[in-house]
Enzyme design. Structure first.
Site, PDB file in Angstrom:
ATOM      1  N   GLY A  84       0.805  -1.220   0.000  1.00  0.00           N
ATOM      2  CA  GLY A  84       0.000   0.000   0.000  1.00  0.00           C
ATOM      3  C   GLY A  84       0.839   1.272   0.000  1.00  0.00           C
ATOM      4  O   GLY A  84       0.487   2.265  -0.644  1.00  0.00           O
ATOM      5  N   CYS A 336       1.809   2.076  11.775  1.00  0.00           N
ATOM      6  CA  CYS A 336       2.792   2.955  11.133  1.00  0.00           C
ATOM      7  C   CYS A 336       3.143   4.149  11.995  1.00  0.00           C
ATOM      8  O   CYS A 336       4.174   4.779  11.790  1.00  0.00           O
ATOM      9  CB  CYS A 336       2.271   3.440   9.796  1.00  0.00           C
ATOM     10  SG  CYS A 336       2.186   2.109   8.634  1.00  0.00           S
TER      11      CYS A 336
HETATM   12  N1  PLP Z   1      -2.934   2.486   3.804  1.00  0.00           N
HETATM   13  C1  PLP Z   1      -3.591   2.084   4.899  1.00  0.00           C
HETATM   14  C2  PLP Z   1      -4.963   2.607   5.163  1.00  0.00           C
HETATM   15  C3  PLP Z   1      -3.003   1.195   5.790  1.00  0.00           C
HETATM   16  O1  PLP Z   1      -3.640   0.805   6.884  1.00  0.00           O
HETATM   17  C4  PLP Z   1      -1.695   0.720   5.507  1.00  0.00           C
HETATM   18  C5  PLP Z   1      -1.000  -0.185   6.438  1.00  0.00           C
HETATM   19  O2  PLP Z   1      -1.235  -0.172   7.619  1.00  0.00           O
HETATM   20  C6  PLP Z   1      -1.067   1.162   4.339  1.00  0.00           C
HETATM   21  C7  PLP Z   1      -1.719   2.044   3.507  1.00  0.00           C
HETATM   22  C8  PLP Z   1       0.318   0.704   3.978  1.00  0.00           C
HETATM   23  O3  PLP Z   1       0.273  -0.570   3.413  1.00  0.00           O
HETATM   24  P1  PLP Z   1       1.609  -1.467   3.377  1.00  0.00           P
HETATM   25  O4  PLP Z   1       1.803  -1.984   4.754  1.00  0.00           O
HETATM   26  O5  PLP Z   1       1.274  -2.538   2.397  1.00  0.00           O
HETATM   27  O6  PLP Z   1       2.698  -0.599   2.910  1.00  0.00           O
END
Ligand code: PLP
Length: 409
Positions: A84, A336
């Site tokens: 993502g 994150c």
């Molecule tokens: N967008 C949202 C809403 C998320 O919850 C996350 C991960 O927690 C991401 C993007 C990022 O995805 P990735 O972990 O695959 O980089």
């Protein structure tokens, strides 16, 4: 003969309770099994002309077709990414800005993978409008109407928020963006597998997904880019991903991603009903057991798995660690942002004071959770909150003042 080890038998227990499925999920056994041959016997590079390569290429092609069919789009509109974050960065940095179209709009509750590149654009002098949210965690359509113009190149609003689970009015907002000839991107990372997602009906130009949120592997995701949308290359290199993202194709992860997506979409209704039952049971029990707490985000327009709860007068981080020592995993805000001392930007945007936002915990339920796990967790949370409040000057000040904060529900 050696006994074949079961590699992915996920066994939920009362000792180890995982309520952090919005951070990540385990890879389901069927998905893991499907990936394994592509690490070993069928390890070929899909760009090679020999049969090893062609077998791998056929598997990737069939995964791309599967993903496209499941999402109701064309295979040529699917790009595999590392997840993502990469997909969001690609959109934020890859939409061409011109003299006529040089403004960007993002919601203030986006994931850091959108907000950080948006801030980078702002530092470069690009006008970035941040849309506010209401107390319920939902972006108002009117706020978009106020800032969007023919100068807008891109609007980015997530389909469902990762911290409070609120579902955003994407269809209405995508329509407004279209009226101004602006591209609309939605981050559907938390939504896929939890709620039905119909790309054509939403009317978005770009949409991202991530495998590890729906019982698939980490490090793989996809970006849907509607045919005709202009997007700059992400990685210049070989011919992979139709020259838009160079680098040797990660075959096993793509196989796992496509199969996990198939399972997530096919079982969406059943899984959502199951996790909603758990979430609602948890909310009922926690409100019966603990005073001075609030349930964050809209009651109706929210993901079935999410319960974001503020425990007043304590630090969420302390509660998190206490629960972890008791074998209960949950999260303060998003995975994150953990490690950051800043209060959650989502809760602050929703109007919480920083000290309230600091007392917030996200519980996110999964298909293997049980009511017995919830009963145990609620008992532990009740005891832990009472203990932490004993050490909290804010709590003692509150008790001394004798003011009764209404039990917000
Ligand atoms: N967008 C949202 C809403 C998320 O919850 C996350 C991960 O927690 C991401 C993007 C990022 O995805 P990735 O972990 O695959 O980089």
């Amino acid at each position: 003969m050696s006994q074949k080890k079961k590699v992915c038998d996920y066994k939920p227990s009362l000792e180890n309770i995982y309520f952090d499925h919005s951070a990540s999920t385990h890879v389901c056994k069927e998905v893991l099994d499907a990936m394994m041959p592509y690490f070993y016997e069928d390890f070929g590079n899909p760009n090679s002309v020999h049969s090893y390569g062609q077998k791998a290429a056929a598997a990737v092609d069939s995964s791309r077709r599967k993903v496209a069919d499941l999402l109701g789009v064309r295979p040529s509109e699917i790009y595999f990414t590392s997840g993502g974050t990469e997909a969001a960065n690609w959109v934020m940095k890859g939409v061409p800005l011109t003299r006529e179209k040089n403004e960007v709009v993002v919601s203030s509750i986006e994931h850091p993978s959108v907000l950080s590149p948006a801030k980078q654009l702002a530092q470069k002098g690009i006008k970035v409008n941040f849309l506010p949210v209401g107390k319920n965690g939902i972006v108002s359509v009117d706020s978009l109407k106020k800032v969007v113009s023919n100068k807008t190149a891109l609007v980015s609003v997530m389909l469902a928020n990762n911290e409070v689970g609120t579902i955003q009015p994407i269809k209405e907002m995508a329509k407004i963006a279209k009226q101004h000839n602006a591209y609309f991107y939605t981050d559907a990372v938390q939504a896929i597998g939890s709620i039905p997602v119909d790309i054509k009906d939403l009317g978005v130009d770009m949409l991202s997904l991530s495998g590890h949120k729906f019982y698939g592997p980490k490090g793989v995701g996809a970006l849907y880019v509607r045919g005709g949308v202009r997007l700059e290359k992400l990685i210049a290199g070989g011919h992979q991903e139709r020259t838009m993202r160079g680098g040797t194709t990660n075959v096993p992860l793509i196989i796992g991603f496509a199969l996990a997506l198939e399972r997530a979409i096919k079982n969406q209704k059943e899984n959502a009903a199951r996790v909603k039952e758990m979430r609602d049971y948890f909310v009922k029990e926690i409100f019966a057991a603990v005073d001075h707490i609030s349930y964050n985000g809209d009651r109706e327009n929210r993901l079935p798995q999410n319960a974001s709860v503020t425990f007043y007068f304590i630090e969420g981080e302390s509660l998190l660690l206490t629960l972890d020592m008791a074998g209960i995993a949950c999260s303060s805000g998003s995975a994150c942002s953990s490690g950051s001392l800043e209060p959650s930007h989502v809760l602050v945007a929703m109007g919480q004071k920083p000290e309230e936002a600091h007392g917030s915990i996200r519980f996110s339920f999964g298909i293997h959770n049980s009511k017995e796990q919830i009963d145990r967790a609620v008992c532990v949370i009740k005891e832990s909150v009472a203990k932490l409040r004993e050490y909290s000057p804010l709590w003692h000040e509150f008790v001394r003042a004798g003011i009764d904060r209404p039990k917000r529900k």
